[in-house]
Design an enzyme around this catalytic site. Structure first.
Site, PDB file in Angstrom:
ATOM      1  N   CYS A 191      10.156  57.170 106.506  1.00 19.45           N
ATOM      2  CA  CYS A 191       9.339  55.940 106.481  1.00 19.45           C
ATOM      3  C   CYS A 191       7.978  56.175 107.136  1.00 19.45           C
ATOM      4  O   CYS A 191       7.894  56.374 108.359  1.00 19.45           O
ATOM      5  CB  CYS A 191      10.101  54.824 107.193  1.00 19.45           C
ATOM      6  SG  CYS A 191       9.134  53.352 107.556  1.00 19.45           S
ATOM      7  N   CYS A 247       6.960  53.523 109.757  1.00 25.03           N
ATOM      8  CA  CYS A 247       7.743  53.722 110.985  1.00 25.03           C
ATOM      9  C   CYS A 247       7.033  54.700 111.917  1.00 25.03           C
ATOM     10  O   CYS A 247       6.991  54.508 113.140  1.00 25.03           O
ATOM     11  CB  CYS A 247       9.134  54.267 110.659  1.00 25.03           C
ATOM     12  SG  CYS A 247      10.196  53.144 109.719  1.00 25.03           S
TER      13      CYS A 247
END
Length: 298
Positions: free
Chosen positions: A31, A34
């Protein structure tokens, strides 16, 4: 920052959030957002200096936990307080918005500092170091004047050290709250007992009055105050029970109120109980609570 798995989720998130809020970051190695968010959260954890703990959960490895929280996308961030989710967000958010969320729920810095002082004071008391305990409690009250628990412990320790005048000075800022905050009212009762014991009849004279008239409740109450001042707690409660067994409502419930005040004073500190330093219920306190209930309900 803590990496969370199913093995430590209960202890490091649910239980830990009972004392310090836990910010849970659900993320995944693949991600991109993230990876942008994580350094921001780590920076905030450092800046907030113990006001919250950052916990990371890799959703690929811990799908069961992610499912419990209904995580549908990453990053998802959840703030846990007292074992419950209280706020959160999905997606990478600006630092300012994350700060606003934290400031809405986290204790103020002075509250955290005062609590740390209280914890250290209780540890010092367990070690028999009253000087350090007094210093820490004094600092806790100065740091967070609205912290009634810290003030209670500070004034109580001063009274235990027979520093009545200093205790009155420390108590003065909250004296108006004594009528509405039970624990503060309990301290007021103890100081009143010490003042009453400095003048008036001694124990022998009061015993003579009681021997003549078992229902001389003023003498019995005065005797209980002398015993309170001498920190003979169980003897004082026994004398108050003698009043309650004969007249529960005497002097607008003064005997019952004073009995409860003694229980407040001798109750183990909550922080010491929470940290396992003291059993959750002192046997003496438990016994005298039962005796009071038995008399009041009879």
């Amino acid at each position: 920052m803590i990496d969370i798995t199913t093995e430590n989720f209960e202890s490091d998130v649910i239980v830990a959030s009972q004392t310090t809020p836990v910010l849970v970051d659900f993320w995944a190695p693949w991600c991109g957002p993230c990876k942008q968010l994580m350094p921001v959260l780590e920076k905030l954890e450092t800046e907030y200096a113990g006001r919250f703990t950052l916990a990371k959960i890799n959703v690929d490895d811990e799908q069961q936990i992610a499912g419990m929280f209904g995580v549908r996308s990453v990053p998802t961030v959840v703030l846990m307080v007292n074992g419950q989710p209280v706020d959160g967000f999905a997606g990478a958010q600006p630092e300012g918005q994350i700060r606003a969320l934290l400031d809405k729920h986290l204790p103020a810095p002075e509250e955290v500092a005062a609590q740390q002082d209280e914890d250290e004071a209780q540890a010092a008391l367990q070690a028999g170091d009253t000087d350090t305990a007094l210093e820490k409690l004094q600092h806790a009250v100065a740091t967070d004047p609205a912290n009634d628990d810290a003030r209670f412990d500070y004034v109580k320790l001063l009274l235990e050290l027979d520093r009545l005048d200093d205790a009155k000075v420390a108590f003065a800022p909250v004296i108006a709250k004594a009528a509405s905050v039970q624990r503060l009212g309990s301290l007021q009762q103890w100081m009143d007992a010490q003042d009453a014991s400095a003048s008036g009849e001694d124990i022998a004279a009061l015993d003579a009055r009681i021997a003549t008239n078992k229902r001389d409740f003023e003498a019995r109450f005065a005797r209980s105050q002398r015993l309170m001042a001498a920190r003979q707690w169980t003897d004082a409660m026994d004398e108050l029970l003698e009043i309650l067994m004969r007249d529960k409502a005497w002097n607008e419930g003064q005997a019952r109120k004073t009995y409860i005040a003694i229980l407040d004073i001798i109750e183990p500190p909550a922080v010491a109980v929470a940290e396992g330093q003291i059993p959750p219920e002192d046997p003496t306190v438990a016994s005298y609570r039962r005796r009071l209930s038995s008399v009041i309900l009879s």
